[in-house]
Design a protein around this motif. Structure first.
Motif, PDB file in Angstrom:
ATOM      1  N   LEU A 112       0.845  -1.187   0.000  1.00 47.57           N
ATOM      2  CA  LEU A 112       0.000   0.000   0.000  1.00 47.57           C
ATOM      3  C   LEU A 112       0.881   1.238   0.000  1.00 47.57           C
ATOM      4  CD1 LEU A 112      -2.745  -0.908   2.624  1.00 47.57           C
ATOM      5  CD2 LEU A 112      -2.963  -0.887   0.148  1.00 47.57           C
ATOM      6  N   ASP A 113       0.556   2.160  -0.913  1.00 45.29           N
ATOM      7  CA  ASP A 113       1.241   3.444  -0.926  1.00 45.29           C
ATOM      8  C   ASP A 113       0.619   4.347   0.137  1.00 45.29           C
ATOM      9  OD1 ASP A 113       3.154   3.078  -2.836  1.00 45.29           O
ATOM     10  OD2 ASP A 113       1.864   3.710  -4.512  1.00 45.29           O
ATOM     11  N   PRO A 114       1.320   5.389   0.565  1.00 43.45           N
ATOM     12  CA  PRO A 114       0.740   6.309   1.544  1.00 43.45           C
ATOM     13  C   PRO A 114      -0.554   6.963   1.049  1.00 43.45           C
ATOM     14  CG  PRO A 114       3.097   6.697   1.338  1.00 43.45           C
ATOM     15  CD  PRO A 114       2.724   5.695   0.296  1.00 43.45           C
ATOM     16  N   ASN A 115      -0.732   7.060  -0.266  1.00 44.05           N
ATOM     17  CA  ASN A 115      -1.963   7.685  -0.767  1.00 44.05           C
ATOM     18  C   ASN A 115      -3.116   6.679  -0.860  1.00 44.05           C
ATOM     19  OD1 ASN A 115      -1.238   6.164  -2.958  1.00 44.05           O
ATOM     20  ND2 ASN A 115      -0.890   7.898  -4.345  1.00 44.05           N
ATOM     21  N   GLY A 116      -2.887   5.404  -0.544  1.00 46.10           N
ATOM     22  CA  GLY A 116      -3.955   4.406  -0.506  1.00 46.10           C
ATOM     23  C   GLY A 116      -4.022   3.508  -1.713  1.00 46.10           C
ATOM     24  N   THR A 117      -3.168   3.670  -2.700  1.00 50.20           N
ATOM     25  CA  THR A 117      -3.200   2.800  -3.868  1.00 50.20           C
ATOM     26  C   THR A 117      -2.446   1.511  -3.588  1.00 50.20           C
ATOM     27  OG1 THR A 117      -1.216   3.797  -4.786  1.00 50.20           O
ATOM     28  CG2 THR A 117      -3.324   4.748  -5.459  1.00 50.20           C
ATOM     29  N   VAL A 118      -2.897   0.440  -4.224  1.00 48.51           N
ATOM     30  CA  VAL A 118      -2.294  -0.882  -4.024  1.00 48.51           C
ATOM     31  C   VAL A 118      -1.303  -1.132  -5.153  1.00 48.51           C
ATOM     32  CG1 VAL A 118      -2.755  -3.344  -3.872  1.00 48.51           C
ATOM     33  CG2 VAL A 118      -4.379  -1.713  -2.917  1.00 48.51           C
TER      34      VAL A 118
END
Length: 188
Positions: A112-118
């Motif tokens: 998971l990226d900090p912006n919420g994308t997988v």
């Protein structure tokens, strides 16, 4: 009888300082007695002091030898324990024990990226066939057979028989939408 020659001048004056006849009331001997006693006491005290010092050093050497033996024994024990830890933490031993516990290798992870994308495609771990009677892996200490003290039953009483209980399998908490029968690897 022999007669001493007469002394003249300086020699005569010096001769008068030293008495030639028998000492009066112990004379010279009386003056030497305290000095002789002092020398004897100093020598005796020195010898006794050396004896005490020697025995203290010997006692210290015995204690040192005992401590060195104890240190060697404890070092050997530490090395044996370290060998056991190394053997149990070897990758092949960990893999074998994990397999015996029913664990399977995990699939590819997703991040998971900090912006919420997988990032990545998550995969479920491949399930292996496991039997209903999964063997329980015991700690190394439990493998060593030691006689355990058991209470003595009263006369005429039946001794209780210990029956092994199967190990409970703990299922991790999963969401209500996804139900999976495959075990997951802890810590992932």
């Amino acid at each position: 009888m022999s007669r001493k020659p007469e002394l003249r001048g300086r020699a005569a004056r010096l001769a008068r300082l030293f008495p030639t006849g028998p000492a009066q009331n112990g004379g010279i001997h009386a003056a030497r007695t305290p000095f002789v006693l002092l020398v004897v006491l100093l020598l005796g005290g020195g010898l006794i002091g050396l004896l005490v010092l020697n025995s203290a050093l010997s006692e210290g050497q015995f204690k040192l030898d005992d401590l060195q033996k104890q240190t060697k024994s404890l070092t050997d024990e530490e090395q044996a324990l370290q060998r056991d830890v190394d053997a149990y933490s070897a990758p092949d031993a960990l893999q074998r024990r994990a397999h015996e516990l029913g664990m399977v290798p995990g699939g590819d992870p997703a991040f998971l990226d900090p912006n919420g994308t997988v990032k990545g495609v998550p995969e479920q771990a491949a399930a292996e066939k496991t039997s209903a009677n999964t063997s329980v892996v015991l700690a190394p200490e439990a493998l060593v057979s030691r006689p355990s003290p058991s209470p003595t039953p009263a006369p005429g009483a039946v001794a209780p028989v210990a029956t092994p209980t199967p190990a409970r399998s703990v299922q991790p908490a999963q969401s209500s939408t996804v139900q999976s029968s495959t075990p997951t690897t802890p810590g992932r």
